[in-house]
Scaffold this motif. Structure first.
Motif, PDB file in Angstrom:
ATOM      1  N   PRO A 138       0.808  -1.232   0.000  1.00 24.80           N
ATOM      2  CA  PRO A 138       0.000   0.000   0.000  1.00 24.80           C
ATOM      3  C   PRO A 138       0.832   1.268   0.000  1.00 24.80           C
ATOM      4  CG  PRO A 138      -0.934  -1.591   1.520  1.00 24.80           C
ATOM      5  CD  PRO A 138       0.382  -2.163   1.073  1.00 24.80           C
ATOM      6  N   SER A 142       0.658   4.157  -2.922  1.00 25.78           N
ATOM      7  CA  SER A 142       0.293   5.552  -2.651  1.00 25.78           C
ATOM      8  C   SER A 142       1.333   6.528  -3.190  1.00 25.78           C
ATOM      9  CB  SER A 142       0.102   5.769  -1.142  1.00 25.78           C
ATOM     10  OG  SER A 142       1.310   5.594  -0.448  1.00 25.78           O
ATOM     11  N   ASP A 149      -6.123   4.214  -3.462  1.00 25.95           N
ATOM     12  CA  ASP A 149      -6.090   3.428  -2.229  1.00 25.95           C
ATOM     13  C   ASP A 149      -5.975   1.961  -2.638  1.00 25.95           C
ATOM     14  OD1 ASP A 149      -6.884   1.786  -0.030  1.00 25.95           O
ATOM     15  OD2 ASP A 149      -7.930   3.479   0.885  1.00 25.95           O
ATOM     16  N   LYS A 152      -8.698  -0.649  -1.316  1.00 25.23           N
ATOM     17  CA  LYS A 152      -9.996  -0.570  -2.004  1.00 25.23           C
ATOM     18  C   LYS A 152      -9.900  -1.107  -3.430  1.00 25.23           C
ATOM     19  CE  LYS A 152     -11.840   3.382   0.595  1.00 25.23           C
ATOM     20  NZ  LYS A 152     -12.304   4.791   0.510  1.00 25.23           N
TER      21      LYS A 152
END
Length: 326
Positions: A138, A142, A149, A152
């Protein structure tokens, strides 16, 4: 002068009609990826939040059906933005699936594929969905896919894979990764994870400068390849792009509309493909003389295109999957 037998129409490339059609259906995007020109493009004079009209999409599909004679291997919906933000994107894809008589692909960042939109996409009958993620962790995601995200988006992709498997659909799901300094160490984990989750294919793509538009990447590539003899870029023998303005372009990575050469409202794909402009452009590439084609002359990405017979071609991936999906 390059080898005119090697750099010519061969092995699935056709002088009659492009083997690929790229539908660049919108300039609008919901992310600001670091390897993409979109953040700069959005602030430039070239940006106008354009969307390709459904009428031109239908004209293109009908021409492929009636004139391509099997030469067009696939239509690919993608964008200088995110194609699924187009208000008629799903309708356009379904029209192509139902009427083009060829393979239809979508390249998306997957961020807005909620349950309703994923169902719409699968109901269209699309043959292949290529989701660009570019990271396993993650925190890396980012940094690269700014505004996104990963948790998600990963959930969106997992739902898609689950529904494809549950309903025994023919839609192929590719998960892709543009290798760059920020994510190189994650390639192994990325491949293993998405293979285990049931992705049809995991693609690792080469980083490119979008025809010089990402200046730091272009500078590095010019440095890396400065001592190598330039060979012709594949694109003028392989594909045409229909952009959000409704113009035809010879380069799918042009962000300043410098590669457009015809208004699709006033011509056809077949006429453009067989016309004088592209014949002269191909000759310039073979002669390695870009005095009259400065857009190609300044581009460092020629090294990143692969001709038939070379490994890792996206066209080869599509060909391998077409028989099962159609």
């Amino acid at each position: 002068m390059h080898d005119t037998e090697k750099y010519t129409f061969r092995d699935g490339l056709s002088s009659e009609f492009p083997s690929q059609l790229i539908l660049d259906i919108t300039e609008v995007c919901n992310l600001a990826c670091v390897h993409c020109p979109q953040p700069v493009f959005k602030k430039s004079q070239y940006y106008a939040k354009r969307y390709l009209s459904t009428e031109l999409n239908e004209k293109m599909v009908q021409e492929v059906r009636d004139e391509a004679e099997g030469h067009c291997k696939y239509i690919r919906y993608t964008s200088n933005g995110e194609p699924l933000v187009h208000p008629d994107g799903y309708k356009m894809i379904k029209y192509a699936v139902d009427n083009s008589n060829t393979f239809v692909c979508l390249t998306t960042n997957g961020t807005i594929m909620n349950e309703k939109k994923t169902r719409q996409l699968l109901d269209s009958g699309i043959h292949m969905i290529d989701i660009s993620l570019d990271a396993f962790l993650p925190e890396t995601y980012s940094k690269i896919r700014v505004g996104g995200d990963l948790e998600k988006t990963r959930d969106n992709v997992l739902r898609l894979l689950d529904w494809v498997q549950r309903d025994n659909l023919n839609t192929k799901v590719l998960v892709s990764f543009v290798e760059q300094p920020e994510n190189t160490e994650e390639i192994k984990d990325f491949k293993e994870y998405w293979t285990e989750q049931g992705a049809t294919k995991v693609l690792i793509r080469r980083l490119h400068s979008a025809a010089g538009a990402v200046e730091n990447i272009a500078k590095q590539m010019h440095h890396d390849f400065k001592d190598e003899e330039r060979y012709p870029c594949l694109y003028p023998w392989e594909r045409l792009t229909l952009d959000a303005k409704g113009h035809l372009s010879f380069c799918p990575t042009d962000w300043k509309y410098k590669a457009t050469f015809a208004d699709y409202r006033e011509t056809t794909i077949k006429e453009a493909w067989q016309g004088e402009f592209l014949r002269e452009l191909r000759s310039a590439h073979v002669r390695n003389n870009f005095s009259c084609h400065k857009f190609c002359g300044q581009c460092p990405d020629w090294k990143q295109t692969r001709w038939p017979g070379e490994g890792g071609r996206y066209a080869n991936v599509v060909e391998d999957l077409k028989g099962e999906a159609l």
